[in-house]
Each structure stands twice: as structure tokens, then as C-alpha cells.
Design an enzyme around this catalytic site. Structure first.
Site, PDB file in Angstrom:
ATOM      1  N   GLN A 378      -5.421  25.376  -2.347  1.00 20.18           N
ATOM      2  CA  GLN A 378      -4.250  24.697  -2.295  1.00 20.18           C
ATOM      3  C   GLN A 378      -4.235  23.446  -1.527  1.00 20.18           C
ATOM      4  O   GLN A 378      -4.403  23.490  -0.371  1.00 20.18           O
ATOM      5  CB  GLN A 378      -3.126  25.671  -1.742  1.00 20.18           C
ATOM      6  CG  GLN A 378      -3.142  26.931  -2.617  1.00 20.18           C
ATOM      7  CD  GLN A 378      -1.884  27.784  -2.504  1.00 20.18           C
ATOM      8  OE1 GLN A 378      -1.265  27.556  -3.708  1.00 20.18           O
ATOM      9  NE2 GLN A 378      -1.495  28.682  -1.457  1.00 20.18           N
ATOM     10  N   HIS A 389      -6.048  22.799   7.260  1.00 21.68           N
ATOM     11  CA  HIS A 389      -7.540  22.671   7.166  1.00 21.68           C
ATOM     12  C   HIS A 389      -8.007  23.311   5.859  1.00 21.68           C
ATOM     13  O   HIS A 389      -7.657  24.402   5.627  1.00 21.68           O
ATOM     14  CB  HIS A 389      -7.813  23.746   8.295  1.00 21.68           C
ATOM     15  CG  HIS A 389      -9.385  23.736   8.755  1.00 21.68           C
ATOM     16  ND1 HIS A 389      -9.945  23.805   9.840  1.00 21.68           N
ATOM     17  CD2 HIS A 389     -10.401  23.925   7.892  1.00 21.68           C
ATOM     18  CE1 HIS A 389     -11.055  23.735   9.982  1.00 21.68           C
ATOM     19  NE2 HIS A 389     -11.654  23.601   8.846  1.00 21.68           N
ATOM     20  N   HIS A 391      -9.639  25.095   3.035  1.00 23.04           N
ATOM     21  CA  HIS A 391      -9.909  26.293   2.790  1.00 23.04           C
ATOM     22  C   HIS A 391      -9.835  26.805   1.313  1.00 23.04           C
ATOM     23  O   HIS A 391      -8.954  26.510   0.737  1.00 23.04           O
ATOM     24  CB  HIS A 391      -9.285  27.508   3.595  1.00 23.04           C
ATOM     25  CG  HIS A 391      -7.622  27.432   3.352  1.00 23.04           C
ATOM     26  ND1 HIS A 391      -6.901  26.437   3.912  1.00 23.04           N
ATOM     27  CD2 HIS A 391      -6.785  28.143   2.686  1.00 23.04           C
ATOM     28  CE1 HIS A 391      -5.521  26.781   3.620  1.00 23.04           C
ATOM     29  NE2 HIS A 391      -5.634  27.538   2.810  1.00 23.04           N
TER      30      HIS A 391
HETATM   31  P1  AMP Z   1      -2.339  28.440   2.153  1.00 29.49           P
HETATM   32  O1  AMP Z   1      -1.031  28.786   1.713  1.00 29.49           O
HETATM   33  O2  AMP Z   1      -3.468  28.194   0.871  1.00 29.49           O
HETATM   34  O3  AMP Z   1      -2.619  27.155   3.256  1.00 29.49           O
HETATM   35  O4  AMP Z   1      -3.363  29.677   2.768  1.00 29.49           O
HETATM   36  C1  AMP Z   1      -3.176  30.040   3.821  1.00 29.49           C
HETATM   37  C2  AMP Z   1      -3.837  31.524   4.086  1.00 29.49           C
HETATM   38  O5  AMP Z   1      -4.276  31.437   5.525  1.00 29.49           O
HETATM   39  C3  AMP Z   1      -3.222  32.544   3.719  1.00 29.49           C
HETATM   40  O6  AMP Z   1      -3.672  33.527   2.679  1.00 29.49           O
HETATM   41  C4  AMP Z   1      -2.952  33.296   4.870  1.00 29.49           C
HETATM   42  O7  AMP Z   1      -2.719  34.612   4.630  1.00 29.49           O
HETATM   43  C5  AMP Z   1      -4.026  32.843   5.782  1.00 29.49           C
HETATM   44  N1  AMP Z   1      -3.680  32.968   7.194  1.00 29.49           N
HETATM   45  C6  AMP Z   1      -2.769  32.434   8.098  1.00 29.49           C
HETATM   46  N2  AMP Z   1      -3.009  32.438   9.212  1.00 29.49           N
HETATM   47  C7  AMP Z   1      -4.311  33.146   9.362  1.00 29.49           C
HETATM   48  C8  AMP Z   1      -5.096  33.579  10.486  1.00 29.49           C
HETATM   49  N3  AMP Z   1      -4.768  33.439  11.876  1.00 29.49           N
HETATM   50  N4  AMP Z   1      -6.310  34.010  10.246  1.00 29.49           N
HETATM   51  C9  AMP Z   1      -6.608  34.438   8.871  1.00 29.49           C
HETATM   52  N5  AMP Z   1      -5.876  33.814   7.865  1.00 29.49           N
HETATM   53  C10 AMP Z   1      -4.713  33.249   8.123  1.00 29.49           C
END
Ligand code: AMP
Length: 444
Positions: A378, A389, A391
Site C-alpha cells: 500500500q 515506512h 513495507h
Molecule cells: P499498512 O496499512 O499497509 O501501512 O500496513 C501496516 C501494517 O503494519 C498492518 O498490517 C499492521 O497490522 C502492521 N503493524 C502496525 N504496527 C505494527 C507493529 N508495531 N509491529 C508490527 N506490525 C505492525
């Protein structure tokens, strides 16, 4: 800067097709190296034998638990020194194919590194015609440099010398990169006269490291003659040793490993590379060891993650478990450098991110018994990105995990907007511990 002197031995051989004679000569040279207090001895390609015909070569080839390697393991242990055994004709399961292997044996007689030549010498130059691939299968991976009492050694064999990318990959990491590139060789007289010294010095100069190249010399049979001139070059390109000799012999020499830092400090070539314009990446062994698996917090966009969540590391990326997975095994792969948008990544980071994604997703799919994968980024606020960041989401998929396959994208957009269902650091650390075992054999 304090000096770090290591003594190495370099063997030059004139091997023919008698394995026993070759071994006896090797044994004498190792004893000599021991007397001269070398910590590691370098042998040339074909130290086991060099035959005239393909059929004899295949016939004489041994497995790595055969008498030749066992013999050298014994010698390493008895003499308490390390041995670089380059260019071993390694018998394989395939009847008419061997591997051309380079082994590092430690002073306890254990094989601690094993590389098989990846570039085969299929060449026609003047009257010279050699087709190594007629009887050899190419290796399939680049091996991480190995720590030895003679320094950190990058393993190559002979013709590999002509591939500067390969040398750079072995030397590029300041922490794990090779301090010594090794090219055990049986360079032909014809190519040796034209290129040997220039190539070895170039690899040393451009990578600012030592190069050690033990070589075969003279006639091995009626067809084949090797150039000799086993060479040791320093990081400034200076020749420290040139074995201009016809008979089997060993020379010991001291290398000051601290000279590498001195040369690199004054001319930081590695730092001057334009990572934004070109790239360097290997598809093998991209997992690098994870250090400090603890409760340390690491910045991840506007958030922080805990080091114990990380289950995979490559040079430029990490794999981490998700605080709120949509399906079992929903993990994330991120570049280490903190950037928000995909467009801000360097080519090298993009390569590394996607190679890491491929490796991680393959292992995760298998581990969670998935039948397919959803892989998604995304990229930006209006695409649903919440963590600033970059991912990559990896989601193992199973038949009927959602009523409609694509519902997962709706979930992806909404799952982390609800306050409930977030996992604790402990839960995440436990999953990461399990997943680390998929990438690292010797990890707790
Ligand atoms: P996005 O909405 O594409 O930015 O995805 C963010 C992802 O990061 C989601 O799947 C969350 O569940 C995950 N997330 C948020 N905070 C953390 C964290 N502290 N550690 C690991 N995953 C996280």
C-alpha cells in the site's frame, strides 16, 4: 592504526594424473608450511590431479568424504593449520558431471566452507579450446566469506577471476566482506601470459583487498600447460609474491590486514559507489545473520518495532512479524532505510526488497501450509498505507480463507484501524523465534 599480521603459505604445484604422488607432494608442502608457522595454506585448482581426458577425470573424481579430502583433513589436524583446497574434482550423483569445488578446512580437520565454481571455462582462444561444461556442472551459489586465522576469505576459483561483479559482491560489506580474495587456479600458459597478473592486480586494486592466487605450473600432460606465477597482491595492487618457479614449492608470507583499512580510509571507493544509479545484488545467500535479538526499539516509519520481532535480515531489508495479522503467517518485509514511498528506494534496495520478499514468502507459504500468496504494497495514504515506512505485506492463502479471494484487500485496508486484537511483544517474539529457524540453521 595497529598492524594485524597473519602468515600464510602459498603452494605452487605441477599436478599430473597420479593422485598418490600429488597427495605426497601436498603433504610435504604442508609440513614445510607448518615449520614456517603459516596459519593457513593455499592450494591451486586441480591439486588432486589433472588428467588428459574427460573420461579419466570423471573416473578419478571423488566425493568430499573420499580419501583425498579425508587425507587433507588429517593433515590439517595433525599440523594444526587451515587449508584452502581449491579446484577439487568433486564427484556428484550425476554420472558424467563433477563439481569444481573449493573447500576450507580448519585446524581441527573440519570442512568449514564449500564453494563450487559458478563460472565454467568454456573458451576458445587461439589454438586453445577448453570446454569445462562438458564434464562439470556449475555451482549455484556465492558463498559468504569465511573468517579464518589468515583473515576473512572470499572463495573463487580460476576463471571466476574474470568477473568483477563476483569479486565486488564478496568484498562489498565492510563488516562481513572478504579481506582476501582467493583464486586457486590452473591458468593456461596462453591466457596467463596475457591476463593473469593484470586481472589479479585489478581485483585487488578495485576492491582494496588482498588477493591470493595459488597456481599450477608447467606441463600436466601432452595437451595442457599452466602458466604458474602464483601471486599475492596487496590492497594497493603491489605484488608481494610472484612464484616464478617450475617445480612444486611453497612460500610463506606475512600479510598486514590493517593495511586494508588504511587504503580504504584514504580512498573510500565502496562509499563512493552511486547506489542511486546502479546496483549490485546476488540472488543467493541473501539472509545475513541477525544480531541483537532483544527488546531494543527500532524506528519504523512513525512507529517503533522491537528487535525481537525481526525474523529475517538481508543486507538492506528486514522481515518482521505483524502486530495484527489478517491471516496466520501475515508478515511484512521492509527496507532497513526508513523511507515512506516506493519511489524513494534506490535500485539496490528495490532488488534486495523483492529478492527478500521472494525468499520470505516462499518459506512462509510452506511453513503455514498455504496454497497461494497475496503480496501487496500500500504505497501512500490514499492506497491505505498507515505506516510511513515502505513495507510489503505477505499473506499465505488457503482455499476458502475468505468468501471471495479479493476480500483480503478490503481487510488489508481496514484491519489495523480497529483498536482491538493487537498482539503483545511476547506473542510476536515467539512467532519470530519460530520463523527465524526457517532462515538460520544455527539460531536459538
Ligand atoms: P499498512 O496499512 O499497509 O501501512 O500496513 C501496516 C501494517 O503494519 C498492518 O498490517 C499492521 O497490522 C502492521 N503493524 C502496525 N504496527 C505494527 C507493529 N508495531 N509491529 C508490527 N506490525 C505492525
Amino acid at each position: 592504526m595497529s598492524s594485524k599480521i597473519v602468515r600464510i603459505g602459498v603452494c605452487q604445484l605441477n599436478c599430473r594424473d597420479d593422485k598418490n604422488i600429488n597427495f605426497k607432494i601436498g603433504e610435504e608442502l604442508i609440513k614445510q608450511a607448518k615449520k614456517e608457522e603459516a596459519k593457513i595454506v593455499f592450494f591451486p585448482e586441480g591439486f588432486d590431479f589433472i588428467c588428459e581426458s574427460k573420461s579419466l577425470t570423471l573416473e578419478k573424481a571423488e566425493t568430499i568424504d573420499g580419501p583425498i579430502i579425508n587425507g587433507y583433513r588429517r593433515l590439517a589436524k595433525e599440523n594444526q593449520l587451515w587449508i584452502s583446497l581449491g579446484g577439487f574434482h568433486q564427484r556428484t550423483e550425476v554420472e558424467d558431471r563433477i563439481l569444481n569445488s573449493h573447500l576450507i578446512i580448519n585446524d581441527r580437520g573440519e570442512i568449514v566452507s564449500h564453494y563450487s565454481k559458478i563460472h565454467l571455462f568454456d573458451v576458445q582462444a587461439g589454438s586453445l579450446r577448453i570446454q569445462e561444461s562438458d564434464y562439470t556442472q556449475a555451482g549455484s551459489s556465492i558463498i559468504k566469506p569465511i573468517e579464518t586465522p589468515g583473515g576473512r576469505i572470499g572463495l573463487g576459483i580460476c576463471y571466476d577471476l574474470r568477473f568483477p561483479e563476483f569479486a565486488r559482491l564478496l568484498t562489498v560489506s565492510p563488516e562481513d566482506g572478504a579481506q582476501i580474495l582467493t583464486y586457486p587456479s590452473a591458468f593456461t600458459k596462453h591466457t596467463g601470459e596475457a591476463h593473469w597478473e593484470i586481472l589479479l592486480r585489478s581485483r585487488a586494486i578495485e576492491n582494496q583487498c588482498f588477493v591470493v592466487a595459488a597456481a599450477q605450473v608447467g606441463f600436466h600432460n601432452t595437451k595442457r600447460e599452466s602458466y604458474g606465477h602464483s601471486l599475492v597482491v596487496d590492497p594497493w595492487g603491489k605484488i608481494l609474491l610472484d612464484m616464478n618457479l617450475d617445480s612444486p614449492s611453497i612460500r610463506t608470507i606475512d600479510l598486514d590486514l590493517s593495511y586494508i583499512e588504511q587504503v580504504r580510509e584514504k580512498m573510500p571507493i565502496i562509499q563512493h559507489r552511486r547506489k542511486d544509479l546502479y546496483t549490485l545484488i546476488s540472488s543467493t545467500n541473501i539472509a545475513v545473520p541477525i544480531k541483537n535479538i532483544n527488546n531494543e526499539k527500532i524506528r519504523w516509519g512513525q512507529l517503533e518495532i522491537t528487535a525481537s520481532q525481526i525474523f529475517f535480515r538481508s543486507t538492506l531489508s528486514i522481515g518482521l512479524v505483524n502486530k495484527k495479522p489478517i491471516v496466520p503467517g501475515h508478515v511484512l518485509v521492509s527496507p532497513i532505510r526508513c523511507v515512506e514511498r516506493f519511489s524513494q528506494l534506490y535500485p539496490e534496495e528495490i532488488n534486495d526488497l523483492f529478492l527478500s520478499t521472494q525468499l520470505v514468502s516462499t518459506k512462509i507459504e510452506e511453513f503455514y501450509q498455504g496454497k497461494s500468496l497475496s503480496i501487496a504494497i500500500q504505497d501512500g495514504e490514499y492506497a491505505g498505507q498507515t505506516v510511513k515506512h515502505v513495507h510489503v505485506h505477505i499473506l499465505p492463502r488457503k482455499p476458502s480463507d475468505f468468501e471471495e479471494n479479493d476480500t483480503i484487500y478490503h481487510e488489508l485496508a481496514h484491519h489495523d484501524k480497529k483498536a482491538k486484537g493487537w498482539r503483545s511483544d511476547d506473542e510476536m517474539a515467539q512467532e519470530a523465534k519460530l520463523l527465524r529457524k526457517l532462515f538460520y540453521r544455527d539460531i536459538e
